[in-house]
Scaffold this motif. Structure first.
Motif, PDB file in Angstrom:
ATOM      1  N   GLY A  51     -21.034  25.939  21.671  1.00  0.00           N
ATOM      2  CA  GLY A  51     -20.279  25.381  22.701  1.00  0.00           C
ATOM      3  C   GLY A  51     -19.323  26.017  23.104  1.00  0.00           C
ATOM      4  O   GLY A  51     -18.558  26.970  22.576  1.00  0.00           O
ATOM      5  N   TRP A  52     -18.699  25.532  24.275  1.00  0.00           N
ATOM      6  CA  TRP A  52     -17.582  26.220  25.102  1.00  0.00           C
ATOM      7  C   TRP A  52     -16.194  26.046  24.560  1.00  0.00           C
ATOM      8  O   TRP A  52     -15.503  27.184  24.421  1.00  0.00           O
ATOM      9  N   SER A  53     -15.963  24.887  23.913  1.00  0.00           N
ATOM     10  CA  SER A  53     -14.530  24.982  22.987  1.00  0.00           C
ATOM     11  C   SER A  53     -14.665  25.909  21.803  1.00  0.00           C
ATOM     12  O   SER A  53     -13.758  26.405  21.352  1.00  0.00           O
ATOM     13  N   VAL A  54     -15.701  25.831  21.182  1.00  0.00           N
ATOM     14  CA  VAL A  54     -16.034  26.570  20.131  1.00  0.00           C
ATOM     15  C   VAL A  54     -15.687  28.083  20.499  1.00  0.00           C
ATOM     16  O   VAL A  54     -15.055  29.000  19.620  1.00  0.00           O
ATOM     17  N   SER A  55     -16.264  28.803  21.583  1.00  0.00           N
ATOM     18  CA  SER A  55     -16.164  30.020  21.985  1.00  0.00           C
ATOM     19  C   SER A  55     -14.771  30.322  22.359  1.00  0.00           C
ATOM     20  O   SER A  55     -14.177  31.628  21.914  1.00  0.00           O
ATOM     21  N   ILE A  56     -13.826  29.372  22.877  1.00  0.00           N
ATOM     22  CA  ILE A  56     -12.790  29.823  23.093  1.00  0.00           C
ATOM     23  C   ILE A  56     -11.791  29.723  21.937  1.00  0.00           C
ATOM     24  O   ILE A  56     -10.987  30.904  21.787  1.00  0.00           O
ATOM     25  N   VAL A  57     -12.012  28.615  21.065  1.00  0.00           N
ATOM     26  CA  VAL A  57     -11.013  28.963  19.744  1.00  0.00           C
ATOM     27  C   VAL A  57     -11.474  30.057  18.821  1.00  0.00           C
ATOM     28  O   VAL A  57     -10.618  30.662  18.507  1.00  0.00           O
ATOM     29  N   GLN A  58     -12.749  30.567  18.731  1.00  0.00           N
ATOM     30  CA  GLN A  58     -13.102  31.535  18.035  1.00  0.00           C
ATOM     31  C   GLN A  58     -12.330  32.918  18.646  1.00  0.00           C
ATOM     32  O   GLN A  58     -12.052  33.710  18.008  1.00  0.00           O
ATOM     33  N   ARG A  59     -12.484  32.808  19.946  1.00  0.00           N
ATOM     34  CA  ARG A  59     -11.655  34.134  20.590  1.00  0.00           C
ATOM     35  C   ARG A  59     -10.178  34.096  20.371  1.00  0.00           C
ATOM     36  O   ARG A  59      -9.723  35.316  20.013  1.00  0.00           O
ATOM     37  N   VAL A  60      -9.610  32.967  20.512  1.00  0.00           N
ATOM     38  CA  VAL A  60      -7.950  32.925  20.095  1.00  0.00           C
ATOM     39  C   VAL A  60      -7.852  33.356  18.676  1.00  0.00           C
ATOM     40  O   VAL A  60      -6.823  34.048  18.400  1.00  0.00           O
ATOM     41  N   LEU A  61      -8.685  32.931  17.749  1.00  0.00           N
ATOM     42  CA  LEU A  61      -8.562  33.068  16.254  1.00  0.00           C
ATOM     43  C   LEU A  61      -8.758  34.585  16.072  1.00  0.00           C
ATOM     44  O   LEU A  61      -8.029  35.363  15.169  1.00  0.00           O
ATOM     45  N   GLU A  62      -9.631  35.204  16.819  1.00  0.00           N
ATOM     46  CA  GLU A  62      -9.776  36.863  16.674  1.00  0.00           C
ATOM     47  C   GLU A  62      -8.618  37.521  17.172  1.00  0.00           C
ATOM     48  O   GLU A  62      -8.308  38.467  16.539  1.00  0.00           O
ATOM     49  N   LYS A  63      -7.926  36.898  18.228  1.00  0.00           N
ATOM     50  CA  LYS A  63      -6.842  37.641  18.578  1.00  0.00           C
ATOM     51  C   LYS A  63      -5.866  37.675  17.691  1.00  0.00           C
ATOM     52  O   LYS A  63      -4.858  38.559  17.526  1.00  0.00           O
ATOM     53  N   LEU A  64      -5.547  36.472  16.829  1.00  0.00           N
ATOM     54  CA  LEU A  64      -4.651  36.360  15.582  1.00  0.00           C
ATOM     55  C   LEU A  64      -5.106  37.052  14.387  1.00  0.00           C
ATOM     56  O   LEU A  64      -4.232  36.740  13.572  1.00  0.00           O
ATOM     57  N   SER A  65      -6.347  37.709  14.419  1.00  0.00           N
ATOM     58  CA  SER A  65      -6.920  38.127  13.112  1.00  0.00           C
ATOM     59  C   SER A  65      -7.212  37.438  12.224  1.00  0.00           C
ATOM     60  O   SER A  65      -6.467  37.516  10.868  1.00  0.00           O
ATOM     61  N   VAL A  66      -7.352  36.003  12.352  1.00  0.00           N
ATOM     62  CA  VAL A  66      -7.534  35.005  11.423  1.00  0.00           C
ATOM     63  C   VAL A  66      -9.227  34.719  11.299  1.00  0.00           C
ATOM     64  O   VAL A  66      -9.778  34.554  12.530  1.00  0.00           O
ATOM     65  N   GLN A  67      -9.606  34.569  10.388  1.00  0.00           N
ATOM     66  CA  GLN A  67     -11.072  34.494  10.006  1.00  0.00           C
ATOM     67  C   GLN A  67     -11.209  32.752   9.665  1.00  0.00           C
ATOM     68  O   GLN A  67     -10.335  32.307   8.885  1.00  0.00           O
ATOM     69  N   ALA A  68     -12.171  32.183  10.355  1.00  0.00           N
ATOM     70  CA  ALA A  68     -11.978  30.660  10.171  1.00  0.00           C
ATOM     71  C   ALA A  68     -13.594  30.366  10.046  1.00  0.00           C
ATOM     72  O   ALA A  68     -14.542  30.700  10.585  1.00  0.00           O
ATOM     73  N   GLU A  69     -13.695  29.321   9.139  1.00  0.00           N
ATOM     74  CA  GLU A  69     -14.805  28.699   8.719  1.00  0.00           C
ATOM     75  C   GLU A  69     -14.908  27.374   9.543  1.00  0.00           C
ATOM     76  O   GLU A  69     -13.956  26.523   9.408  1.00  0.00           O
ATOM     77  N   ILE A  70     -15.967  27.261  10.437  1.00  0.00           N
ATOM     78  CA  ILE A  70     -15.833  26.085  11.173  1.00  0.00           C
ATOM     79  C   ILE A  70     -16.844  25.093  10.545  1.00  0.00           C
ATOM     80  O   ILE A  70     -17.908  25.285  10.516  1.00  0.00           O
ATOM     81  N   ILE A  71     -16.378  23.755  10.326  1.00  0.00           N
ATOM     82  CA  ILE A  71     -17.135  22.738   9.840  1.00  0.00           C
ATOM     83  C   ILE A  71     -17.256  21.544  10.982  1.00  0.00           C
ATOM     84  O   ILE A  71     -16.694  21.538  11.434  1.00  0.00           O
ATOM     85  N   TYR A  72     -18.407  20.996  10.506  1.00  0.00           N
ATOM     86  CA  TYR A  72     -18.462  19.623  11.400  1.00  0.00           C
ATOM     87  C   TYR A  72     -18.722  18.434  10.672  1.00  0.00           C
ATOM     88  O   TYR A  72     -19.214  18.018   9.686  1.00  0.00           O
TER      89      TYR A  72
END
Length: 276
Positions: free
Chosen positions: A72-93
């Motif tokens: 999804g659109w929001s997921v893509s943006i949030v993932q890119r922001v976290l990559e910029k911050l060098s943060v690895q994230a697990e997304i749960i639903y």
């Protein structure tokens, strides 16, 4: 294509750095085994790239949609922001209300995408908008209502777990409408088609013809042409977390960075093309 390529380059770069640290440990500490060297390198990698757990809901297309790229659109943006911050994230639903509850309780680091409300702001910090929802009003196709003004004092349907933004409250107040609550957005459409509610609000990105609630061509809804609001969606974290304000500031800075360098425009255009 550009997004996939840049992600691949970042992955290769990360692998090279990981191998570099492994070799560095072996060279400077020749007494350690390869397994120990790999362990030390991995620990260093994790220290440089912290991991967090964040949550979102489901069935909120195109912002959260497993049929779209990256979920999804929001997921893509949030993932890119976290990559910029060098943060690895697990997304749960999770169910939307549980995502907020667990964010407040600190069981997860944050959640998205949510609309702002003063009540939520008592315990949560909100990022700058990650997306905006264009909001329109709809009625049943065979409805007697032909203008927005004709809906004054009528019944407006909203999902139970949806918090009205200030912009949506303005709509309700402007037309002096009574709110009916049902399970979800699809439930609202059914409510309107059956005449139990007079109108509903809809995200204009949704393809109405594909909604299960309106598959019967004789029972379609009609959407008024006037856009009523553009509601911002946010990433949220608990105010109680360690360095919460500093962290949300960094999130906003990274969001501003992908705005200024054109990366966000690439993501936005990708989804707009898919939706069109």
């Amino acid at each position: 294509m550009e997004l996939r390529l840049s992600t691949s380059i970042r992955s290769i770069y990360g692998l090279i750095r990981h191998l570099y640290w492994t070799i560095w440990v072996i060279v400077l500490l020749p007494s350690v085994s390869l397994a120990e060297a790999l362990f030390i390198a991995e620990a260093h990698h994790r220290a440089e790239h912290p991991s967090i757990k964040i949550a979102t809901g489901d069935h909120y297309s195109p912002f959260i949609d497993d049929k779209l790229p990256n979920g999804g659109w929001s997921v893509s943006i949030v993932q890119r922001v976290l990559e910029k911050l060098s943060v690895q994230a697990e997304i749960i639903y999770l169910p939307w209300d549980r995502a907020l509850k667990w964010t407040n309780e600190g069981q997860i680091f944050g959640s998205f995408p949510f609309v702002y409300s003063p009540q939520r702001a008592e315990t949560l910090l909100f990022s700058k908008p990650i997306n905006h929802v264009p909001v329109y009003m709809y009625v049943a196709q065979n409805s007697e209502f032909s203008t927005l003004e004709s809906l004054t004092t009528k019944r407006l349907c909203f999902p139970y777990d949806y918090a009205l933004s200030s912009l949506e409250k303005d709509i309700v107040n402007k037309y002096a409408m009574t709110i009916n609550r049902v399970k979800d957005g699809t439930g609202c459409i059914k409510h309107v088609l059956k005449g139990w509610s007079d109108a509903g609000l809809i995200n204009s990105y949704i393809d109405i013809s594909k909604l299960s609630a309106v598959q019967d061509e004789e029972q379609m809804i009609k959407v008024f042409a006037q856009q009523l609001a553009l509601v911002p969606l946010h990433f949220v974290i608990s105010k109680q977390g360690k360095d919460s304000q500093l962290w949300i500031d960094k999130f906003d800075q990274a969001l501003a960075q992908i705005d200024s360098n054109g990366e966000r425009a690439i993501i936005d255009n990708q989804y707009r093309k898919l939706l069109n």
